[in-house]
Scaffold this active site. Structure first.
Site, mmCIF file in Angstrom:
data_model
loop_
_atom_site.group_PDB
_atom_site.id
_atom_site.type_symbol
_atom_site.label_atom_id
_atom_site.label_comp_id
_atom_site.label_asym_id
_atom_site.label_seq_id
_atom_site.Cartn_x
_atom_site.Cartn_y
_atom_site.Cartn_z
ATOM 1 N N GLY A 27 0.780 -1.228 0.000
ATOM 2 C CA GLY A 27 0.000 0.000 0.000
ATOM 3 C C GLY A 27 0.815 1.284 0.000
ATOM 4 O O GLY A 27 0.524 2.209 -0.768
ATOM 5 N N CYS A 39 -5.881 -8.593 -4.451
ATOM 6 C CA CYS A 39 -5.529 -7.347 -3.759
ATOM 7 C C CYS A 39 -6.142 -6.188 -4.524
ATOM 8 O O CYS A 39 -5.914 -6.050 -5.730
ATOM 9 C CB CYS A 39 -4.003 -7.202 -3.703
ATOM 10 S SG CYS A 39 -3.425 -5.621 -3.029
ATOM 11 N N CYS A 68 -11.187 -3.890 0.861
ATOM 12 C CA CYS A 68 -9.837 -4.443 0.950
ATOM 13 C C CYS A 68 -9.998 -5.920 1.238
ATOM 14 O O CYS A 68 -10.808 -6.311 2.086
ATOM 15 C CB CYS A 68 -9.045 -3.761 2.067
ATOM 16 S SG CYS A 68 -7.453 -4.547 2.463
#
Length: 261
Positions: free
Chosen positions: A40, A70, A177
């Protein structure tokens, strides 16, 4: 049938479990990046480089399809991965389930990482699929990291903090997420308001698994013999599932892993 999944860490477990439920006979290749996680905070270029290396490690095992488990990697690296691997290996990305969530009428909250919250990518999905529906973007500070390390105290604290930012009248939460799907029950308990209808949660794992089968012309066979092997790659090296994965039911499904081959 062989399906590969990739992520920096154990966020891919939700989609992996969904594939396992649909095709218990499928061989699985799980390609993680402990040397480079978390993805991230990385620049898009750096993240894409890491994702490409992880994808190519999986591709060396000749899967029929590759799932990018992801959201962040899908945003930044999907086009590059498809250019490199398709048409030989179909690449399936993970997109927050904003469209089906908005179809319920809302109000909707989108729980996502701080980097994704307010991003042009997420704003575009809201604009395209949630017109006329009240949508609140909720940044979940530290939640993915807490889930990744199976830190129970941190999960409780970060879920509570995100729940405090979620409007009381929300009827639907999008889990934006993949890590969040592993603690969906705790999110539901934190957001559900007394006297209101049961909260609806929308993850992406089931849809992603089904799309992977469609891309390779496969069909669900949930009653097939549970003979599928599991190969784990850690930044390209043969390995085993990280210990925190076994804190979750999705990880325990895969506890017996075959050596990489």
């Amino acid at each position: 049938m062989k399906i590969a999944l990739m992520d920096s860490g154990i966020g891919l477990l939700a989609a992996t479990a969904a594939v396992r439920r649909l095709r218990p006979d499928a061989d699985l290749v799980l390609s993680l990046d402990p040397d480079g996680m978390p993805w991230g905070p990385r620049t898009p270029q750096d993240l894409t480089g890491r994702a490409l290396a992880v994808a190519e490690a999986a591709a060396a095992h000749r899967p029929d399809a590759l799932i990018v488990g992801c959201n962040t990697a899908t945003v930044h690296a999907l086009d590059t991965l498809r250019t490199r691997l398709e048409p030989g290996i179909p690449v399936i990305g993970t997109v927050p389930a904003i469209k089906p969530a908005a179809a319920g009428g809302g109000p909707v909250a989108i729980w996502a990482t701080p980097a994704t919250t307010g991003s042009p990518y997420q704003q575009g999905l809201i604009r395209d699929f949630a017109g006329g529906v009240a949508v609140t973007e909720v940044p979940c500070w530290g939640l993915a990291e807490a889930v990744e390390h199976a830190d129970e105290a941190a999960v409780e604290a970060t879920v509570a903090a995100a729940a405090a930012l979620t409007p009381a009248d929300v009827t639907t939460v999008v889990l934006g997420c993949t890590h969040y799907e592993l603690v969906a029950d705790r999110i539901r308990a934190a957001v559900q308001r007394p006297g209101l209808p049961p909260l609806v949660l929308h993850g992406s794992a089931g849809a992603v698994a089904a799309q992977a089968l469609r891309r390779i012309g496969g069909v669900p066979a949930p009653d097939a013999p549970a003979l599928g092997s599991v190969t784990v790659l850690l930044s390209g090296r043969a390995g085993a599932l990280p210990d925190p994965a076994l804190a979750y039911a999705e990880g325990r499904l895969l506890q017996v892993a075959s050596p990489a081959s």
